[in-house]
Structure formats: C-alpha cells, structure tokens
Write a protein that holds these residues in place. Structure first.
Motif, PDB file in Angstrom:
ATOM      1  N   ILE A   1     -32.506  12.739  19.715  1.00  9.37           N
ATOM      2  CA  ILE A   1     -33.441  12.224  20.055  1.00  9.37           C
ATOM      3  C   ILE A   1     -33.242  11.385  21.274  1.00  9.37           C
ATOM      4  CG2 ILE A   1     -35.047  10.084  19.399  1.00  9.37           C
ATOM      5  CD1 ILE A   1     -34.095  10.934  16.476  1.00  9.37           C
ATOM      6  N   PRO A   2     -33.885  11.628  22.308  1.00  9.01           N
ATOM      7  CA  PRO A   2     -33.616  11.198  23.705  1.00  9.01           C
ATOM      8  C   PRO A   2     -33.602   9.408  24.171  1.00  9.01           C
ATOM      9  CG  PRO A   2     -35.522  12.347  23.946  1.00  9.01           C
ATOM     10  CD  PRO A   2     -35.188  12.252  22.510  1.00  9.01           C
ATOM     11  N   LEU A   3     -33.206   8.532  22.800  1.00  2.00           N
ATOM     12  CA  LEU A   3     -33.191   7.311  22.826  1.00  2.00           C
ATOM     13  C   LEU A   3     -31.851   6.800  22.972  1.00  2.00           C
ATOM     14  CD1 LEU A   3     -35.980   6.673  20.203  1.00  2.00           C
ATOM     15  CD2 LEU A   3     -36.153   6.639  22.685  1.00  2.00           C
ATOM     16  N   GLU A   4     -31.426   5.674  23.772  1.00  2.00           N
ATOM     17  CA  GLU A   4     -30.483   4.916  23.469  1.00  2.00           C
ATOM     18  C   GLU A   4     -30.728   3.546  22.913  1.00  2.00           C
ATOM     19  OE1 GLU A   4     -29.039   4.397  27.473  1.00  2.00           O
ATOM     20  OE2 GLU A   4     -27.918   6.345  27.403  1.00  2.00           O
ATOM     21  N   VAL A   5     -30.066   3.387  21.646  1.00  2.00           N
ATOM     22  CA  VAL A   5     -30.406   2.329  20.906  1.00  2.00           C
ATOM     23  C   VAL A   5     -29.372   1.130  20.992  1.00  2.00           C
ATOM     24  CG1 VAL A   5     -31.024   1.450  18.460  1.00  2.00           C
ATOM     25  CG2 VAL A   5     -31.736   3.837  19.056  1.00  2.00           C
ATOM     26  N   ILE A   6     -29.939   0.051  21.617  1.00  2.55           N
ATOM     27  CA  ILE A   6     -28.831  -0.872  21.928  1.00  2.55           C
ATOM     28  C   ILE A   6     -29.172  -2.217  21.034  1.00  2.55           C
ATOM     29  CG2 ILE A   6     -28.065  -2.521  23.813  1.00  2.55           C
ATOM     30  CD1 ILE A   6     -29.263  -0.224  25.578  1.00  2.55           C
ATOM     31  N   THR A   7     -28.060  -2.633  20.396  1.00  2.00           N
ATOM     32  CA  THR A   7     -27.961  -3.894  19.481  1.00  2.00           C
ATOM     33  C   THR A   7     -27.376  -5.015  20.031  1.00  2.00           C
ATOM     34  OG1 THR A   7     -28.234  -2.444  17.732  1.00  2.00           O
ATOM     35  CG2 THR A   7     -27.933  -4.860  17.214  1.00  2.00           C
ATOM     36  N   ARG A   8     -27.986  -6.416  20.194  1.00  3.05           N
ATOM     37  CA  ARG A   8     -27.265  -7.324  20.956  1.00  3.05           C
ATOM     38  C   ARG A   8     -27.082  -8.513  19.937  1.00  3.05           C
ATOM     39  NH1 ARG A   8     -27.494  -6.306  26.488  1.00  3.05           N
ATOM     40  NH2 ARG A   8     -28.572  -4.535  27.303  1.00  3.05           N
ATOM     41  N   ASN A   9     -25.845  -9.009  19.754  1.00  2.00           N
ATOM     42  CA  ASN A   9     -25.499 -10.120  18.993  1.00  2.00           C
ATOM     43  C   ASN A   9     -25.255 -11.328  19.660  1.00  2.00           C
ATOM     44  OD1 ASN A   9     -25.595  -8.569  16.412  1.00  2.00           O
ATOM     45  ND2 ASN A   9     -23.834  -7.364  16.966  1.00  2.00           N
ATOM     46  N   ILE A  10     -25.024 -11.133  20.928  1.00  2.00           N
ATOM     47  CA  ILE A  10     -24.577 -12.309  21.818  1.00  2.00           C
ATOM     48  C   ILE A  10     -24.963 -11.614  23.213  1.00  2.00           C
ATOM     49  CG2 ILE A  10     -22.567 -13.357  22.667  1.00  2.00           C
ATOM     50  CD1 ILE A  10     -20.673 -12.863  20.447  1.00  2.00           C
TER      51      ILE A  10
ATOM     52  N   ASP B   1     -33.988   2.411  24.989  1.00  4.06           N
ATOM     53  CA  ASP B   1     -33.921   2.692  26.375  1.00  4.06           C
ATOM     54  C   ASP B   1     -34.146   4.248  26.358  1.00  4.06           C
ATOM     55  OD1 ASP B   1     -33.598   0.425  27.146  1.00  4.06           O
ATOM     56  OD2 ASP B   1     -31.464   0.776  28.108  1.00  4.06           O
ATOM     57  N   TYR B   2     -34.811   4.902  27.182  1.00  3.12           N
ATOM     58  CA  TYR B   2     -35.133   6.152  27.621  1.00  3.12           C
ATOM     59  C   TYR B   2     -33.892   6.822  28.069  1.00  3.12           C
ATOM     60  CZ  TYR B   2     -37.938  10.460  28.979  1.00  3.12           C
ATOM     61  OH  TYR B   2     -38.173  11.793  29.216  1.00  3.12           O
TER      62      TYR B   2
ATOM     63  N   LYS C   1     -24.229   0.339  21.861  1.00  2.00           N
ATOM     64  CA  LYS C   1     -25.226   1.605  22.074  1.00  2.00           C
ATOM     65  C   LYS C   1     -25.068   2.489  21.250  1.00  2.00           C
ATOM     66  CE  LYS C   1     -24.695   4.497  25.462  1.00  2.00           C
ATOM     67  NZ  LYS C   1     -24.753   5.688  24.405  1.00  2.00           N
ATOM     68  N   ILE C   2     -26.029   3.112  20.462  1.00  4.69           N
ATOM     69  CA  ILE C   2     -25.786   4.343  19.491  1.00  4.69           C
ATOM     70  C   ILE C   2     -27.198   5.110  19.869  1.00  4.69           C
ATOM     71  CG2 ILE C   2     -24.463   3.130  17.857  1.00  4.69           C
ATOM     72  CD1 ILE C   2     -26.928   2.631  16.188  1.00  4.69           C
ATOM     73  N   GLU C   3     -26.751   6.451  19.317  1.00  2.94           N
ATOM     74  CA  GLU C   3     -27.958   7.531  19.704  1.00  2.94           C
ATOM     75  C   GLU C   3     -28.130   8.216  17.996  1.00  2.94           C
ATOM     76  OE1 GLU C   3     -27.017  10.214  22.837  1.00  2.94           O
ATOM     77  OE2 GLU C   3     -26.301   8.363  23.906  1.00  2.94           O
ATOM     78  N   TYR C   4     -29.122   8.680  17.951  1.00  2.00           N
ATOM     79  CA  TYR C   4     -29.488   9.396  16.672  1.00  2.00           C
ATOM     80  C   TYR C   4     -29.893  11.001  16.924  1.00  2.00           C
ATOM     81  CZ  TYR C   4     -29.661   4.878  14.480  1.00  2.00           C
ATOM     82  OH  TYR C   4     -29.172   3.695  14.050  1.00  2.00           O
ATOM     83  N   GLY C   5     -29.860  11.752  15.891  1.00  2.00           N
ATOM     84  CA  GLY C   5     -30.398  12.956  15.881  1.00  2.00           C
ATOM     85  C   GLY C   5     -30.878  13.404  14.655  1.00  2.00           C
TER      86      GLY C   5
ATOM     87  N   GLY D   1     -25.504   9.660  15.558  1.00  2.00           N
ATOM     88  CA  GLY D   1     -24.523  10.692  16.332  1.00  2.00           C
ATOM     89  C   GLY D   1     -23.941  10.170  17.432  1.00  2.00           C
ATOM     90  N   ASP D   2     -23.372  10.919  18.347  1.00  2.00           N
ATOM     91  CA  ASP D   2     -22.552  10.523  19.721  1.00  2.00           C
ATOM     92  C   ASP D   2     -21.148   9.862  19.306  1.00  2.00           C
ATOM     93  OD1 ASP D   2     -22.715  10.461  22.619  1.00  2.00           O
ATOM     94  OD2 ASP D   2     -22.960   8.319  22.495  1.00  2.00           O
TER      95      ASP D   2
END
Length: 248
Positions: free
Chosen positions: A89-98, A123-124, A179-183, A193-194
């Motif tokens: 999936i062409p998404l970058e999923v970013i999680t921010r704790n700090i 992000d795209y 940052k993680i990615e999924y498929g 993934g990734d």
C-alpha cells in the motif's frame, strides 16, 4: 532448505527485493546504502545492511510473538530476509511518541514533548510528489486505501507502538517515532511489511538521550555505524546472536 534467489523485483533506496522459487515468497537484501533528504544525500556505510537486517528481524519476531502479522518469515543470514510477498500500500505510516524532527518544523510543538495519545500521520509514498502528508479524504479519493482499511491500519499501528515501546524501554531505549509500511498478503490481509530499523525509527538512549539512528547521518555527524551496532547489541540476546551468527 533456503529458497533460491531469483529475478529482481524492486530496488529501493536501501533494499532490493528478489523473487524466489516460491511465488508467495521474496528475499529482501538489505544494502549498505543510506540516504536522506529525498535521496539527495547518499552514502554507503560498511555493514549497515547487516545490522539493519538483524534489528528488523528482532523487531518482527517480537511483534509476531505478540500476535501481530508481518511479512517476515526468517532471517536467512544477516543481510538477507525471507518474507511473504505483499502487494504494498503506497502509504508511509508514521507514529510519534515524542516531538522531534519535521514535526517541530511544521507545528508549534516543544522539542521532546511527550505525545499522549501518540500521533499517527500518513504520507503518500511517492518520490515524484515528495511524500506529502495525507488526510483520510485525500487517501480515499486517490484510492490508496478505503476508510475501513485506514481504520485497520491505525488499529494495528497502535498495537505495534505499544509492543515496541515496552520492548525498547526494557532495553533502555526510548522510541520517539517510527515509520512503517503495510501491504496485502495472498489472502487480502493487511500485513506489516518493509523494515523497522534505525533507518526508519528514532531511537534514543533512555539515560543519556544519545541519538542511535539515522538522524546522525541527516545532520552530518559521526558515529552512525557505532550507533546502529549499539542498537543491535542492546536488542539481541545470546540466542539471537547464535541463531543468526551475528558478529560485532
């Protein structure tokens, strides 16, 4: 017996993906390339791929043990990972704790401000458009994912964050963001993934706040490989080192 590496499928900035003799599996080669600034700044660091692969393998195994599905099957040897083939999936999923990095440039957060609940940003993943930030409406209009798929991705991401934060804290490492990615797998499940490595995470020493990730390279500082090696040495136990024949 390990599968045979076949034809090249994809070459990214730091990894190369190859076919195997099983159509549902791929081999991911972690290269020594390191990039920053949309690939403008590029270098090769000896054994960077080696350490990123064992760190990613450890993270994936921790997540699998927690019941989170990933594409990871096994680390064939440092630098080479056997994975399930995914339709990414062409998404970058970013999680921010700090609060750190680009978040401070774009929004009035205080540096090192704790974010509770964590921020999830998407992000795209597209070099031509420089990976712009998305909202749900744009994501759905571009047909990158449905509302239901986005809800699933957020739910899994929060689980991943919880598991890895706890694991890393047990190793005296803080987890500011990642940052993680999924498929989609062959059964249309959304699967992680990734990679998860110092290339894709901020990792700080919990006692000293020493930076242990790619930020060192972004800022032109020394000690990048020392930091990556330190992360690997903190995360891997004796069983991991023996299983993968890791050398420090």
């Amino acid at each position: 017996m390990n599968p045979k590496m076949g034809n090249l499928i994809y070459a990214g900035k730091a990894k190369t993906v190859y076919e195997t003799d099983d159509p549902d599996q791929v081999i991911v080669k972690f290269r020594d390339d390191i990039t920053a600034g949309d690939g403008v700044k590029t270098e090769s660091l000896v054994r960077k791929g080696y350490y990123n692969s064992v760190i990613s393998a450890k993270f994936f195994e921790v997540l699998e043990d927690a019941g989170i599905k990933t594409q990871y099957i096994k680390l064939i040897k440092p630098g080479y990972m056997l994975c399930k083939k995914l339709d990414m999936i062409p998404l970058e999923v970013i999680t921010r704790n700090i609060a750190a990095g680009s978040l401070l440039k774009k929004f009035p957060f205080t540096e090192k401000q704790e974010l509770e609940p964590p921020i999830i940003q998407m992000d795209y993943k597209n070099d031509e458009y420089h990976d712009p930030m998305l909202n749900d409406s744009i994501t759905i209009a571009l047909e990158l994912a449905t509302k239901e798929e986005l809800d699933t991705i957020r739910s899994i991401t929060l689980e991943i964050n919880s598991v890895l934060k706890e694991f890393l804290l047990s190793k005296a490492i803080l987890f500011p963001d990642f940052k993680i990615e999924y498929g989609f797998d062959s059964e249309e499940n959304i699967v992680l993934g990734d990679e998860i490595s110092p290339d894709t995470c901020r990792l700080w020493d919990a006692q000293t706040s020493e930076v242990l990730d790619k930020d060192l390279f972004r800022k032109g500082e020394d000690g990048v490989m020392d930091a990556y090696m330190k992360v690997a040495s903190l995360l891997l136990d004796e069983t991991d080192i023996a299983k993968w024949n890791v050398e420090f």
